[in-house]
Design an enzyme around this catalytic site. Sequence first.
Site, PDB file in Angstrom:
ATOM      1  CE  LYS A 188      -1.643   2.966   2.234  1.00 16.70           C
ATOM      2  NZ  LYS A 188      -1.588   4.492   2.038  1.00 16.70           N
ATOM      3  CD  GLU A 264      12.880   4.331   8.279  1.00 12.16           C
ATOM      4  OE1 GLU A 264      12.771   5.316   9.043  1.00 12.16           O
ATOM      5  OE2 GLU A 264      12.875   4.415   7.045  1.00 12.16           O
ATOM      6  CB  CYS A 298      12.969   9.285   8.621  1.00  8.54           C
ATOM      7  SG  CYS A 298      13.900   8.142   7.585  1.00  8.54           S
ATOM      8  CD  GLU A 394      10.181  12.754  11.730  1.00  8.50           C
ATOM      9  OE1 GLU A 394      11.066  12.203  11.054  1.00  8.50           O
ATOM     10  OE2 GLU A 394       9.165  12.159  12.130  1.00  8.50           O
TER      11      GLU A 394
END
Length: 496
Positions: A188, A264, A298, A394
């Site tokens: 997906k 992750e 990331c 973040e």
Amino acid sequence: MQEPPPEGGGVPVPTQTKLLINGELVDAVGGKTFPVIDPRTELPICEVAEATAADVDIAVAAARRAFDLGPWPKMSGRERGRILFRFADLLEAHAEELAALETLDNGKPLFFSRNADIPLSIDHFRYFAGWADKIHGKTIPVDGDLFAYTLHEPIGVVGQITPWNFPLLMAAWKVAPALACGNTVVLKVAEQTPLTALRMGELAIEAGIPPGVLNVLSGFGETAGAALSEHMDVDKVAFTGSTEVGRTVMEAAARSNLKKVSLELGGKSPVIVCEGVDVDFAVEQASYALFFNHGQCCAAGSRCYVHDSVYDEFVAKVAAKAKERRVGDPFGDVDQGPQVDADQMKKVMRYIQLGKEQGATLLAGGGRHGDEGYYVEPTVFGDVQEHHDIWNDEIFGPVMSIAKFSDLDDVIARANRNAYGLAAGVISNDLNQVNTLTRGLRAGTVWVNTHNVYDAAMPFGGYKQSGIGRDKGEYALENYLEVKTVAMPMEGAAWK
């Protein structure tokens, strides 16, 4: 809808907008579609099929049949490898098309799509194609008259959910090792950037990957992603994305059939600039660590600790460099294109405003670039304090935060004082400093005098809330294998 570009205009017109299920390109159940938005113009590029739970059910059933009854898990590793090599060759033959699609869909400069995303994706498939015939167990010495050994076997049907920041590359990180191990996959892809993965699915048919082995769905996380995570006939789910959504995926896996999970997730990576370094070199490295891919990475080096002996020179030069970055249409000669969508641009702008309000010193940028497209000025804050939101959260955008340090033990403690542990950077000329920092930092990857190195052989993953398991390298195979122990009597052995 955008008008098709003129012939030779360099901007592609997507042709593959359907789902790949059981070796066929199909519409979604009920014919549902959704628009894919061009981040340069804020206008629709095209409509793609919108998978929902019903489509997930069909795709999982196809993957289950392919695993239980099909040839893929039963064929030799060498034959699987040959098919994956052929798949990589096809991706390479269409590299220019894929690079242009990636830039159109995601907004990253075409230079990076051509020279990083697509070549790294191809290399990833080749790397794991090479592993396919090297997966094996061990013989184990045991007490008594027994012969014992292990088998490494594919897990089964694997659900995979990938993000929008490196669309094809993240698909390759997930799909390549799973297929090399003999699993079947339902992938997906992120709703913001489905185009390259859908085209990859079409090329998978041409490569000879058997029906049902690789299924590719475009759809939304709340519907297709959730259905995949909680599906009772999926044996394992792999996810790359935010820590918040990672928790949701893990909860769904536990709540359903307790499927295996690898994650992750997010990061807030420190970059530590030590005393005695060449400041110009440090500025280059720290800028690349943060501004690469518009900060939508990331592992972005978004917490920059600079030794107080070089702090003033460093912040002056890094701010000047940020102001020189060329922002604009990613099909042109630029360093930075738009953020991926309106939501991401608004999030970045909200954090920039918080940085100003909470007292950080704005050194560069701080605003939206232009009034069309999702462009944000490269932004640098100095004198950032550890209670500031821009230091802890973040942001996933082109926002650099800089703070001073003077003591090595102190900066290690401060760098580790964060929920994340995905990556870190060290810029130093002193080998003893490097050894101290690389061992002291709680991060899955530490780059020394470099950053953003993503070779297929190097494992990647995080400590703490940055995830579970590793992508890339030999370690990635562990995500997609079961270990079976076999023991049997052994009589009259010449030795034990």
